[in-house]
Design an enzyme around this catalytic site. Sequence first.
Site, PDB file in Angstrom:
ATOM      1  N   ASN A  47     -40.519 -33.596  59.919  1.00 33.20           N
ATOM      2  CA  ASN A  47     -40.381 -35.047  59.949  1.00 33.20           C
ATOM      3  C   ASN A  47     -39.741 -35.478  61.262  1.00 33.20           C
ATOM      4  O   ASN A  47     -39.371 -34.638  62.090  1.00 33.20           O
ATOM      5  CB  ASN A  47     -39.518 -35.531  58.774  1.00 33.20           C
ATOM      6  CG  ASN A  47     -40.239 -35.483  57.437  1.00 33.20           C
ATOM      7  OD1 ASN A  47     -41.424 -35.776  57.348  1.00 33.20           O
ATOM      8  ND2 ASN A  47     -39.518 -35.113  56.390  1.00 33.20           N
ATOM      9  N   HIS A 100     -47.208 -38.844  52.451  1.00 36.80           N
ATOM     10  CA  HIS A 100     -47.771 -38.781  53.810  1.00 36.80           C
ATOM     11  C   HIS A 100     -49.248 -39.192  53.826  1.00 36.80           C
ATOM     12  O   HIS A 100     -50.038 -38.668  54.612  1.00 36.80           O
ATOM     13  CB  HIS A 100     -47.614 -37.371  54.400  1.00 36.80           C
ATOM     14  CG  HIS A 100     -46.192 -36.944  54.544  1.00 36.80           C
ATOM     15  ND1 HIS A 100     -45.410 -37.269  55.634  1.00 36.80           N
ATOM     16  CD2 HIS A 100     -45.389 -36.209  53.724  1.00 36.80           C
ATOM     17  CE1 HIS A 100     -44.197 -36.754  55.489  1.00 36.80           C
ATOM     18  NE2 HIS A 100     -44.154 -36.116  54.335  1.00 36.80           N
ATOM     19  N   TYR A 106     -47.558 -26.961  49.029  1.00 36.40           N
ATOM     20  CA  TYR A 106     -48.521 -27.506  49.984  1.00 36.40           C
ATOM     21  C   TYR A 106     -49.920 -26.913  49.833  1.00 36.40           C
ATOM     22  O   TYR A 106     -50.892 -27.660  49.716  1.00 36.40           O
ATOM     23  CB  TYR A 106     -47.994 -27.343  51.410  1.00 36.40           C
ATOM     24  CG  TYR A 106     -47.037 -28.442  51.802  1.00 36.40           C
ATOM     25  CD1 TYR A 106     -45.844 -28.650  51.094  1.00 36.40           C
ATOM     26  CD2 TYR A 106     -47.307 -29.285  52.862  1.00 36.40           C
ATOM     27  CE1 TYR A 106     -44.980 -29.663  51.438  1.00 36.40           C
ATOM     28  CE2 TYR A 106     -46.439 -30.304  53.217  1.00 36.40           C
ATOM     29  CZ  TYR A 106     -45.273 -30.491  52.498  1.00 36.40           C
ATOM     30  OH  TYR A 106     -44.419 -31.504  52.836  1.00 36.40           O
TER      31      TYR A 106
END
Length: 496
Positions: A133, A60, A343
């Site tokens: 997404n 990303h 993350y």
Amino acid sequence: MSDQFEKKPPVTTTDAGIPATSDEHSLSVGPNGPLLLQDHYVIQKMAQFNRERVPERVVHAKGSGAFGYFEVTADVTKYTSAAFLNTVGKRTPVLLRFSTVAGEQGSADTVRDPRGFAIKFYTEEGNYDLVGNNTPIFFVRDPSKFSDFIHSQKRMPGDDMRSSNAQWDFWSLSPETIHQVTFLMTDRGTPRTYRHMDGFGSHTFMWINAQSEKFWVKYHFKTEQGIENFTDAEAKAMTAEDPDFHRRDLREAIDKGDFPAWRLDMQIMPFADAANYRFNPFDLTKVWPHSDYPAITVGRLVLDRNPENFFAEIEQASFEPSNMVPGIGPSPDKMLLGRLFSYPDAHRYRIGTNYLQVPVNQPKSEVHSYNKDGSMRYRHNGNQPVYAPNSYSGPQANPNIIEPGWETDGALVRSAYTLHAEDDDFGQAGTLYRHVLSPEDRDHLVNNIVNHMSQGVEKFIQERAIKLWYQVDPDLGTRIAQGLGLAISLQVEEVK
């Protein structure tokens, strides 16, 4: 002449606020002499320039984003106690970042790729990050395979080039990818703009109400602009015409007041249904059929403000699925559970230990934490204690907050999803091909797959992939084999 040219400009300063004596000339001994180390302003400029970049996101990396709000349009308090969802008409500030997945910072916006759809809700109970997404499913269902999957999609170490052969090698050896690959190879793999695509939380999440009742949920953000896609040829042409097409389109739309919006629909499954559902509802490679759990509309998301500084507000924005406010929790989805760690760990590496003190990442609610120190920290504890328990009125946890857990048998296992009657990898992809796609969509799907598999994919990998496509649908497998010039005439039962 505009006002900005008529105004007297401010005096240039160093980053410490000290006035600079020149914007153009270094301090030297005579006009041709050596430069002096005491010219701290020039040294600061060069040193700062050398450090302007932070590591780009591993995935990303190329994206864009904007600010706006989320408004509740239906009462959902019987499902969740989350404060930002507790009143119809309530608005919560949001940041939404869109992105491609596999490309680097300088890659083109319109390549065939899933698109990230990451939302930060600045709620009164802290930041809630929903990191999804533009697809309701994903390639793999276990975090053990995630890094391998990404490696197969990125540049190869030998020649530093991306490899269609590696992509199809991984996909054809991983049957669970076939549903997402089917989606990717349709024209929805090349959306026309960020504004003309849907967004999904993709994972199954848990909602918990004030009575401690639990529900399994899925998020669907449906574009109010309508779905619009590029064909494969149009997308490829735009990569040359304007590599920043999606980024430019979003900014220009908001600048002229054409604010993009999405309707939030939720699928809600009673907690007890999961145990005996016909396939594992926590499998990220599958959707819940709407005939089983119809979507209900609960809110609306609007983007109405562009970032003022792209690096500060978009590149430094952090999103982490572990940021869940009371009333929302995770499910046993293994990919989601892996992302809870992955993350925030990536952000600590990429933008620093105290990345949550960057303004765009700061919550609107007060922070009372025992964390301290670390690079670039500026929020401090003063003389307050930095440990718990303590005797000095330090913050205390609230034991009345409902813990977002679920019942398990206590066993620690490494297992696949094999407990349900329809836990196959092909059924839903076949349904998509036969009953959802139009004849034109099916033609485009076949052409896109054939074109993609023709780009340096070795024959034995093509043959292995075609066996999977036969299991999705015999007609689809036959058409792809013919397109690739392969003499394969397998029946479905022969390849299962």
